[in-house]
Scaffold this active site. Structure first.
Site, mmCIF file in Angstrom:
data_model
loop_
_atom_site.group_PDB
_atom_site.id
_atom_site.type_symbol
_atom_site.label_atom_id
_atom_site.label_comp_id
_atom_site.label_asym_id
_atom_site.label_seq_id
_atom_site.Cartn_x
_atom_site.Cartn_y
_atom_site.Cartn_z
ATOM 1 N N ARG A 149 26.954 78.441 46.177
ATOM 2 C CA ARG A 149 26.099 79.126 45.212
ATOM 3 C C ARG A 149 26.485 78.641 43.807
ATOM 4 N NH1 ARG A 149 28.187 83.055 48.761
ATOM 5 N NH2 ARG A 149 26.615 84.107 50.041
ATOM 6 N N LYS A 173 30.396 86.184 47.777
ATOM 7 C CA LYS A 173 29.975 87.577 47.615
ATOM 8 C C LYS A 173 30.975 88.509 48.286
ATOM 9 C CE LYS A 173 24.991 86.973 47.056
ATOM 10 N NZ LYS A 173 23.655 87.328 47.576
ATOM 11 N N HIS A 244 19.645 77.184 43.676
ATOM 12 C CA HIS A 244 19.718 77.659 45.062
ATOM 13 C C HIS A 244 18.964 76.738 46.011
ATOM 14 C CE1 HIS A 244 21.784 81.146 46.589
ATOM 15 N NE2 HIS A 244 20.854 81.364 47.481
ATOM 16 N N ARG A 247 21.220 74.584 47.895
ATOM 17 C CA ARG A 247 21.868 75.334 48.981
ATOM 18 C C ARG A 247 20.938 75.419 50.200
ATOM 19 N NH1 ARG A 247 25.866 79.359 49.922
ATOM 20 N NH2 ARG A 247 25.115 81.310 50.832
ATOM 21 N N HIS A 270 27.704 83.661 54.777
ATOM 22 C CA HIS A 270 26.834 84.797 55.079
ATOM 23 C C HIS A 270 27.582 85.811 55.939
ATOM 24 C CE1 HIS A 270 22.890 82.321 54.501
ATOM 25 N NE2 HIS A 270 23.360 82.792 53.369
ATOM 26 N N TYR A 279 16.838 79.571 58.014
ATOM 27 C CA TYR A 279 16.869 78.105 57.980
ATOM 28 C C TYR A 279 16.372 77.490 59.283
ATOM 29 C CZ TYR A 279 19.413 78.975 53.723
ATOM 30 O OH TYR A 279 19.745 79.413 52.476
#
Length: 298
Positions: A149, A173, A244, A247, A270, A279
């Site tokens: 990110r 995150k 992004h 990514r 994730h 994806y």
């Protein structure tokens, strides 16, 4: 000060200290709750203890009437749901007005992805004979090679580089740390930046951050966005590209080359594999597009 602002500040402190959420995520919650408080003020509601389900539905109806994006309304519902759950757990309220509120369905939206040819065009855009151009090439190579990110890229420190082992250490995150492999090409560009560009940008200053701006300070998210816009325009790419997008392109391309979905989940950081599954839809869409262009009976 609106009396219930103190509760919001307590909640934001809880998200930061106890939940370990990123600053950007906390600001997002704060913005959603601030908008809700303004609505309550306008309707003479001065305490969360008297908020009813009808107040929530009226607020969401107003959001819809203002033609807010479906994704924004979904985020608002999520923010309010988690906030009122917190108030319930803290015994601030006895009845949770969000209990019977349904989350709007997410409209299917597949993110924009660059083709491999477009990636090559973009990577070749920066003028690597200049310190800033070499830095930008290193950033683009890194983002496409790792799927990091933009917030993770600008917060990289020199100590996070383990290039001889082909790894980069990052914090994503929820303050979750992960090791991400980096290919030889991206590692070579980073080394070139470290040797030829970074010392010139640093000048007489000292900094532990990997990527610096013209003044020798930490590069910002806004700086990456601004530079990318210029590079996309120079490359002649007409798609709506953000940091992004690299990514998304990273994840889509390695899936197309046979990577396992669980591996992609780990690489992207994730928490839930359902986030990564988008994806697979991108890969299928690309396969369908290739089929339609190449099969004589398509």
């Amino acid at each position: 000060m609106f009396p219930i602002d103190n509760l919001i500040q307590d909640y934001l402190h809880y998200l930061t200290v106890e939940r370990g959420l990123s600053a950007n995520t906390v600001v997002s919650y704060q913005n959603d709750l601030t908008q809700f408080v303004k609505f309550l003020q306008k309707n003479d509601v001065n305490s969360f203890t008297v908020v009813e389900r009808s107040d929530i539905t009226n607020y969401l109806a107003e959001e819809t009437a203002q033609k807010k994006a479906n994704s924004s309304i979904i985020r608002s519902v999520t923010s309010l749901r988690r906030f009122f759950l917190y108030l319930s757990q803290e015994k601030v309220i006895t009845n949770n007005p969000m209990t019977l509120i349904d989350t709007p369905k997410q409209q299917e939206h597949l993110p924009e992805v660059l083709s491999r040819q477009e990636v090559e065009q973009l990577l070749k855009t920066p003028n690597v004979s200049q310190p800033l151009g070499l830095r930008d090439r290193a950033i683009l190579e890194l983002m496409y090679a790792t799927g990091l990110r933009v917030s993770e890229v600008i917060n990289l420190h020199l100590a996070d580089l383990h290039l001889t082992m082909g790894l980069i250490q990052t914090i994503g995150k929820g303050q979750k740390e992960r090791l991400v492999p980096i290919g030889d090409t991206a590692a070579q560009w980073i080394n070139s930046y470290l040797e030829r560009s970074r010392p010139k940008l640093l000048k007489e200053k000292r900094s532990s951050f990997l990527f610096l701006n013209f003044h020798g300070n930490q590069l910002t998210r806004q700086g990456v966005w601004k530079n990318l816009k210029q590079q996309v325009r120079k490359a002649g790419i007409t798609k709506n590209i953000t940091p992004h997008t690299l990514r998304h392109s990273f994840a889509t391309h390695i899936l197309e080359n046979g990577a396992d979905l669980r591996i992609v989940q780990e690489l992207l950081g994730h928490a839930d594999i359902s986030t990564t599954q988008i994806y697979t839809h991108l890969s299928k869409r690309r396969l369908s597009s290739i089929y339609e262009k190449t099969h004589p009976r398509a």
